[in-house]
Design an enzyme around this catalytic site. Structure first.
Site, PDB file in Angstrom:
ATOM      1  N   ASP A 344      -1.965   4.154   9.349  1.00  0.00           N
ATOM      2  CA  ASP A 344      -0.819   5.019   9.104  1.00  0.00           C
ATOM      3  C   ASP A 344      -0.414   4.951   7.639  1.00  0.00           C
ATOM      4  OD1 ASP A 344       1.614   6.553  10.086  1.00  0.00           O
ATOM      5  OD2 ASP A 344       2.582   4.761   9.275  1.00  0.00           O
ATOM      6  N   GLU A 380      -4.999   7.709   7.141  1.00  0.00           N
ATOM      7  CA  GLU A 380      -4.082   8.835   7.026  1.00  0.00           C
ATOM      8  C   GLU A 380      -3.767   8.912   5.532  1.00  0.00           C
ATOM      9  OE1 GLU A 380      -0.001  10.534   9.034  1.00  0.00           O
ATOM     10  OE2 GLU A 380       0.000   8.451   8.355  1.00  0.00           O
TER      11      GLU A 380
END
Length: 696
Positions: A344, A380
């Protein structure tokens, strides 16, 4: 309190380690003056002992307690300066979570005593709160994580053959029929789930965060919850809500079951920040153990660098914080048998004082690690910090989520002008972003939907977001979704509109499965799942966020299965090498040839024509494909976002013919030989043909 005997113990490994005779405790804190182990009785309610860890090696405090067993509940207290203006926030009154705890008993219960400062004091976070927080905190639990894996063998699916299925542990299982333990890892491991995943044809299950995480106070006070889980508190402990019987072996059992079905398991991990928030947040773990070491602080160390938008940023420049992250990753690989990770806000992990650096310590550490280089790594590639958008900027072997793919493909099928060139780039692996540094064409993770945003059904059913249930006056979530309600906002009973939406959904997923790169599907899209137009269901632990299994369209599900099977059957769609329209030495033909519907080559004028809605691609194996690679002759793909059109097929070589593989306008059409040179492409459709050897 009766004091247990404490021995010297060891500084490694960190955390609580059972050796068969007792438990070694080791905790990092550079700036503490005392670190205390707190033991609790069997039900976790009563603190029975406080034992100062007697030894300090460097910045690791440690001690060994003979006779302790797995199941022992504990917590940590740390004493040191409370000087927020210097970056220190020690408060011995606050019970803390061990960052290396393997299991937690639950989640913090919100109360002002969780704060290191006195809520309401005019001095704000500069004040000091003396209340004990233990009654509001979960307990850490000593665990023996050994598991009878038997002959568990990781599938080790090559990246080129990988098809990712992004799912939420509870969301995909809560309403699934025939599940004995819905909402849990055991539910994921159930026969109905395995049958669905294997029948669908996916090769990797990517789970939204399963590390223990916080339910934000502002959500709890609105009767909502942190559903997605992007507020980690413990990087070694599975979140208690997913354990049906409070045993970490449930996660291991799930992984073993997935492996037995040939499915890899990836975890979405959040190492960029913690759930402790800003300087006004609670003292739960890292802040109380060593705020100045664990977090990146601003020029005024009272405040935090907030490159994540969550209030704080973990300090991976500190070697012990970086070690914690690497230890966590290795734990989930070696002890829990996980096959990969999606990071993330990964740009945060590569940010140095000089900006984003693909040679940052985090990336260098992973790339030299013999355990972590053997699993799938997905970035990401963005955050809200300076220079945070880094699509294409990560080092190998990282794959990257490609939001340019999502937006470009949605806009092409929505009919936006000038998007044929965008389609062409995305179909061929987004070479402009990823064809460098020896990175393969599989680097781009291609998706049109993910947990963050509209579901596939909502992408074709809503023009605007409908996030009012989140309690933020519809201000949260993406404002521009490149979606299309096709003439009516929300659900409809109009059969014509329903058919058009089903066709658009087929086109979107067909594009994903026919593109170079690594495809990713969102759980529930194959079933027609809707979130009622909510494009930010992070706090919706209810029917909005859960996948609806009732009312699934069997024709659509069947078509998705055919798409996945078609991709698996055709090596041309799964190439590691980029296609650049280069001549092949084997036959003198170009590996990629773009055509208009009338069969003519695309010209510069065609590429820039804003009204163009149709693109045909003749694909072969890349010009530099080695002789040992799996090969096939050719594919001819038609992407038509305009009205019906006659498509002229390329002349097949003598002894060959074109064979229909897929037609999104005729999802039930059976594959078959095509002997004519003109093929009718219905309005808004995708057609895939394969070149097949046969009788002249």
């Amino acid at each position: 309190m009766t004091q247990s005997p404490v021995l010297e113990g060891r500084a490694s490994p960190l955390g609580a380690t059972f050796d068969g005779d007792g438990v070694n405790f080791a905790v990092f804190s550079e700036h503490a003056t005392r670190v205390t182990l707190c033991l609790f009785d069997a039900d976790g309610k009563t603190e029975t002992q406080r034992i100062d860890l007697p030894e300090r090696d460097g910045d690791v405090w440690h001690g060994y307690i003979p006779g302790l067993r797995p199941g022992q509940m504990y917590g940590i207290r740390a004493e040191g300066p409370y000087a927020p203006s210097q970056g220190h926030r020690f408060n011995y009154n606050k019970l803390l979570i061990d960052p290396y705890a393997k299991r937690l008993t639950g989640h913090p219960t919100w109360h002002d005593a969780l704060m290191g400062y006195t809520v309401g004091d005019a001095a704000r976070d500069l004040s000091f709160d003396t209340r004990d927080s233990a009654r509001y905190m979960p307990r850490c639990v000593v665990e023996d994580p050994s598991f009878a894996w038997g002959e568990d063998t990781a599938p080790r699916t090559p990246v080129a053959e990988t098809i990712i299925y992004e799912a939420h542990t509870k969301g995909i299982t809560q309403l699934a029929p025939g599940i004995e333990h819905p909402g849990s890892f055991l539910g994921l491991a159930s026969d109905p789930m395995l049958e669905h995943l294997t029948d669908l044809g996916i090769t990797a299950l990517e789970l939204l965060p399963v590390h223990a995480f916080l339910n934000d106070r502002f959500l709890v006070e609105k009767a909502l919850t942190n559903y997605w889980g992007y507020q980690s508190l413990g990087f070694f402990a599975p979140d208690p809500r997913y354990l049906a019987n409070a045993e970490i072996a449930e996660f291991q059992h799930m992984v073993a079951r997935m492996h037995s079905a040939g499915i890899e398991v990836y975890l979405d991990v959040v190492y960029n920040h913690s759930g402790e928030g800003t300087e006004m947040g609670p003292t739960l773990a890292f802040r109380g153990l060593d705020n100045r070491s664990y977090y990146r602080l601003a020029d005024d160390p009272r405040y935090y660098v907030n490159d994540t938008g969550t209030g704080n940023t973990l300090n991976l420049d500190h070697p012990m914080v970086l070690r914690m992250v690497l230890d966590s990753l290795r734990y989930w690989v070696e002890t829990m048998h996980v096959d990969g990770f999606r990071f993330d806000l990964c740009s945060t992990l590569g940010r140095t004082p000089h900006g984003f650096d693909r040679g940052a310590a985090f990336f260098d550490a992973i790339r030299q690690d013999p355990v972590l280089t053997d699993v799938k790594l997905i970035a990401e590639p963005w955050d809200i910090g300076p220079g945070g958008y880094q699509v294409g900027g990560f080092p190998p072997p990282f794959l990257e989520w490609n939001d340019k793919y999502r937006d470009g493909i949605r806009r092409f099928w929505r009919g936006d002008a000038g998007h044929v060139p965008v389609l062409a780039d995305r179909l061929t692996g987004s070479a402009l972003q990823f064809d460098h540094s020896g990175r393969p064409a599989t680097t781009s993770v291609n998706f049109v939907t993910a947990h963050d945003g509209f579901t596939l059904m909502d992408t074709v059913s809503y023009k605007e977001k409908h996030n009012h249930a989140n309690g933020e006056d519809n201000r949260d979530g993406h404002g521009e979704n490149f979606s299309d309600n096709m003439g009516h906002e929300g659900p409809t009973t109009d059969p014509t509109l329903r058919r058009a939406r089903a066709l658009r959904r087929r086109n979107l997923l067909a594009t994903v499965l026919l593109s170079q790169g690594t495809p990713m599907l969102l759980a529930g899209d194959e079933l027609g799942n809707s979130q009622g137009g909510n494009n930010n269901a992070y706090c919706q632990d209810n029917a909005t966020g859960w996948v609806t299994w009732d009312g699934a369209d069997p024709e659509f599900l069947s078509f998705v299965k055919r798409l996945i099977a078609f991709r698996k059957a055709h090596p041309i769609l799964r190439q590691k090498r980029f296609l650049h329209s280069r001549e092949r030495a084997t036959d003198g033909q170009e590996d990629l040839f773009w055509r208009r519907a009338d069969g003519a080559p695309m010209t510069d004028a065609d590429w820039t024509a804003p009204e163009l809605r149709t693109l045909c691609a003749e694909m072969r194996m890349a010009s530099d494909t080695p002789p040992y690679a799996q090969t096939e002759a050719a594919l001819f793909l038609v992407f038509n976002a305009g009205g019906s059109v006659m498509v002229k097929l390329p002349e097949p070589p003598a002894g060959w013919h074109w064979r229909l593989g897929l037609d999104s306008a005729r999802p039930s059409a059976q594959p078959g030989r095509i002997d004519r040179r003109l093929l009718s492409a219905a309005a808004d459709s995708v057609i895939a043909l394969e070149l097949e050897r046969g009788n002249e």
